[in-house]
Scaffold this motif. Structure first.
Motif, PDB file in Angstrom:
ATOM      1  N   UNK A  74      42.940   4.369  10.127  1.00 21.62           N
ATOM      2  CA  UNK A  74      44.226   3.689  10.039  1.00 21.62           C
ATOM      3  C   UNK A  74      44.318   2.871   8.754  1.00 21.62           C
ATOM      4  N   UNK A  75      45.565   2.719   8.228  1.00 23.03           N
ATOM      5  CA  UNK A  75      45.855   1.885   7.065  1.00 23.03           C
ATOM      6  C   UNK A  75      47.033   0.990   7.391  1.00 23.03           C
ATOM      7  N   UNK A  76      46.975  -0.248   6.901  1.00 24.41           N
ATOM      8  CA  UNK A  76      48.130  -1.138   6.996  1.00 24.41           C
ATOM      9  C   UNK A  76      48.347  -1.819   5.648  1.00 24.41           C
ATOM     10  N   UNK A  77      49.578  -1.850   5.192  1.00 25.94           N
ATOM     11  CA  UNK A  77      49.920  -2.546   3.951  1.00 25.94           C
ATOM     12  C   UNK A  77      50.033  -4.040   4.218  1.00 25.94           C
ATOM     13  N   UNK A  78      49.613  -4.836   3.240  1.00 26.23           N
ATOM     14  CA  UNK A  78      49.706  -6.291   3.341  1.00 26.23           C
ATOM     15  C   UNK A  78      50.300  -6.832   2.039  1.00 26.23           C
ATOM     16  N   UNK A  79      50.489  -8.145   1.991  1.00 25.24           N
ATOM     17  CA  UNK A  79      51.040  -8.770   0.791  1.00 25.24           C
ATOM     18  C   UNK A  79      50.073  -8.727  -0.383  1.00 25.24           C
ATOM     19  N   UNK A  80      48.808  -8.445  -0.119  1.00 26.44           N
ATOM     20  CA  UNK A  80      47.822  -8.438  -1.205  1.00 26.44           C
ATOM     21  C   UNK A  80      46.957  -7.177  -1.196  1.00 26.44           C
ATOM     22  N   UNK A  81      47.492  -6.078  -0.643  1.00 25.64           N
ATOM     23  CA  UNK A  81      46.746  -4.831  -0.677  1.00 25.64           C
ATOM     24  C   UNK A  81      46.909  -4.024   0.584  1.00 25.64           C
ATOM     25  N   UNK A  82      45.786  -3.476   1.065  1.00 22.99           N
ATOM     26  CA  UNK A  82      45.801  -2.645   2.266  1.00 22.99           C
ATOM     27  C   UNK A  82      44.570  -2.942   3.115  1.00 22.99           C
ATOM     28  N   UNK A  83      44.789  -3.076   4.399  1.00 21.75           N
ATOM     29  CA  UNK A  83      43.702  -3.152   5.367  1.00 21.75           C
ATOM     30  C   UNK A  83      43.453  -1.735   5.874  1.00 21.75           C
ATOM     31  N   UNK A  84      42.192  -1.368   6.077  1.00 20.42           N
ATOM     32  CA  UNK A  84      41.920  -0.035   6.610  1.00 20.42           C
ATOM     33  C   UNK A  84      40.726  -0.086   7.552  1.00 20.42           C
ATOM     34  N   UNK A  85      40.641   0.910   8.396  1.00 27.71           N
ATOM     35  CA  UNK A  85      39.518   1.007   9.316  1.00 27.71           C
ATOM     36  C   UNK A  85      39.369   2.422   9.836  1.00 27.71           C
ATOM     37  N   UNK A  86      38.167   2.778  10.196  1.00 28.08           N
ATOM     38  CA  UNK A  86      37.917   4.111  10.724  1.00 28.08           C
ATOM     39  C   UNK A  86      36.841   4.057  11.786  1.00 28.08           C
ATOM     40  N   UNK A  87      36.759   5.114  12.577  1.00 32.40           N
ATOM     41  CA  UNK A  87      35.772   5.151  13.649  1.00 32.40           C
ATOM     42  C   UNK A  87      35.383   6.588  13.969  1.00 32.40           C
ATOM     43  N   UNK A  88      34.181   6.720  14.506  1.00 32.00           N
ATOM     44  CA  UNK A  88      33.667   7.983  15.011  1.00 32.00           C
ATOM     45  C   UNK A  88      33.223   7.735  16.445  1.00 32.00           C
ATOM     46  N   UNK A  89      33.822   8.461  17.386  1.00 32.20           N
ATOM     47  CA  UNK A  89      33.546   8.211  18.792  1.00 32.20           C
ATOM     48  C   UNK A  89      32.132   8.653  19.175  1.00 32.20           C
TER      49      UNK A  89
END
Length: 517
Positions: free
Chosen positions: A471-486
């Motif tokens: 997943x990615x989310x835009x913010x006021x100072x860039x992008x937050x991201x995260x990933x996972x492997x079940x």
């Protein structure tokens, strides 16, 4: 260290030396220079205070040994860098990860280029172009990786720190937090990956002007091309600003799969679909454009037109052979090659679809007519990943998300690796990036070094490959991201068990679960 020396000595180094700093032995190896290298490869290894250090720079080795041993070494460390600290805070680092990473994107690109000892022979140096066009505003990427949690084999989260608003052509990276949670009904059940993105196309499109002009080496090229598409009597006569961009929404869907049967270099398939506002209007624009494409052929699929483009270089060569000097003139050696040799495109039921194979579009149309919803929504692995993304990274909407069904996605590259053909397994997106970021002289086919002939068939390992998500989310100072492997789902233990066997069965279930993981 003895094992390391044995392996490096087997490569027949030009020289081996033992240096000293603060009583610590530094082992230096100078390896033979390869044909494509400007400089010989030099490596330094040392063990100090329980730390193994490996580097290609002697001064850095001495610096690190000094710091490890408490020596007052001049200069700041990364932990004092304001950029690093800010990005790490925004990434909400847990301090409980097995791996942490920090990258300055253009900086690491320069390092990799320096290590390779190569320079682009094209007129535009892409690293300089990206710097000039504002991409230095993307300051760094920081994050962490955690392994072996209860329900996740791997989780990573991080942050891309950037100056906002992004200047120049970097402004093309405009991704609002409005990625749809709904899956279009044309998505079939057996795809290997799905990427959903929200991109502000109508505004971001024009921000590539500076990038295109600098790559071309001539100011105004972008505007001339746009005007030519609109006015050239031999062109499609399409006004991008009036006929195309107003029809686009921000929703983009990218799916990939692999053809059934034996895996080969043509097995990987990709489809990108842009959601549009007026199907009939966009269909007219597409027909007008494709009628001016010399390699385009209109296919009829149950009354629905699909345009297929196949660049046939052999036909030009045949004309020259048949008609001699009156045939087609041979292409110059430095003539640009088409970015993709085969592709297909159509407009169907609110989507502009672009695919690597026309069959993929045909399957999408068939699925869309079959059901108002996508069967992927009912697939257990999709449901598991989608739920895990929300549980792990929050339910708020993002700018992009992806699910990958690894037991399907890795089949083609795995089998090609076994056959020594992995270099031919690039995805359509990777091929396009290669053409954008490298000159023709830099795109060279390299032989696969590590052989995979002794690996078992893919079916043997597929059951261990769990699905993953991003997943990615835009913010006021860039992008937050995260990933996972079940992780693999735990073995189910029956509720009613005889007392004498209950402990053994539960223990076996735990062992099976660990084995699956």
């Amino acid at each position: 260290m003895a094992s390391l020396d044995e392996q490096l000595s087997a490569r027949k180094p030009q020289s081996k030396e033992t240096l000293k700093h603060l009583g610590v032995s530094i082992y230096k190896y100078t390896m033979p220079k390869r044909a494509d290298q400007l400089l010989a490869e030099v490596s330094y290894y040392a063990v100090s205070q329980g730390t193994l250090v490996a580097t290609d720079d002697e001064a850095l080795m001495r610096d690190i040994i000094g710091r490890v041993n408490g020596e007052q070494v001049p200069g700041k460390v990364l932990a004092q860098d304001p950029m690093f600290l800010e990005a790490r805070e925004k990434a909400k680092m847990s301090n409980a990860a097995q791996v942490e990473f920090f990258v300055r994107p253009l900086g690491i690109a320069r390092v990799l280029r320096s290590i390779g000892g190569k320079r682009s022979k094209s007129s535009a140096d892409m690293l300089v172009v990206l710097q000039n066009q504002g991409f230095t505003a993307i300051q760094c990427v920081v994050g962490e990786v955690r392994i072996g949690q209860a329900s996740l084999d791997m989780q990573y989260n991080g942050y891309v720190l950037a100056d906002r608003p992004l200047p120049g052509s970097a402004g093309v990276l405009d991704f609002p937090n409005a990625a749809s949670d709904a899956i279009p009904n044309f998505v079939v059940h057996d795809i290997s990956s799905l990427l959903v993105t929200n991109w502000n196309a109508k505004e971001a499109f024009w921000k590539v002007e500076g990038l295109v002009d600098e790559i071309a080496g001539t100011p105004g090229v972008f505007a001339e091309v746009i005007e030519g598409i609109k006015q050239d009597p031999n062109g499609p006569r399409i006004d991008i600003a009036v006929d195309v961009l107003p029809q686009l929404t921000n929703d983009i869907y990218s799916i990939s799969d692999s053809k059934a049967g034996k895996a080969d270099v043509d097995s990987r398939r990709n489809l990108i679909a842009l959601k549009i506002k007026d199907t009939a209007a966009m269909a007219r624009v597409l027909d007008q454009a494709m009628q001016n494409e010399p390699d385009a052929e209109e296919l009829d699929f149950n009354g629905h037109p699909i345009w297929q483009v196949v660049h046939r270089e052999d036909e030009l060569a045949d004309l020259d052979a048949d008609f001699g000097e009156f045939g087609a003139a041979p292409a110059p050696a430095n003539a640009p090659q088409p970015w993709l040799s085969n592709w297909a495109i159509t407009v169907h039921d609110g989507y502009l679809m672009f695919a690597s194979h026309p069959e993929m579009i045909q399957e999408a149309i068939t699925q869309a007519k079959r059901s108002p919803t996508s069967p992927l929504e009912q697939e257990p692995d999709y449901q598991r990943v989608k739920s895990a993304i929300g549980d792990t990274f929050g339910q708020q909407q993002g700018s992009a998300w992806q699910i990958v069904r690894n037991s399907l996605a890795y089949r083609v590259p795995y089998e090609l690796f076994r056959e020594g053909k992995l270099k031919d397994s690039q995805s359509m997106f990777a091929s396009l990036l290669d053409r954008l970021l490298q000159g023709d002289d830099e795109i060279t086919a390299k032989e696969q070094v590590v052989k995979g002939t002794n690996l078992p068939p893919f079916e043997t390992v597929a059951k261990f490959l769990q699905p993953s998500g991003l997943m990615f989310r835009s913010t006021d100072s860039g992008w937050q991201f995260g990933g996972l492997l079940l992780s693999a789902q735990p073995t189910q233990v029956p509720v009613a068990l005889p007392e004498a066997t209950q402990a053994t069965s539960v223990g076996t279930a735990r062992v099976n679960s660990e084995a699956n993981r």
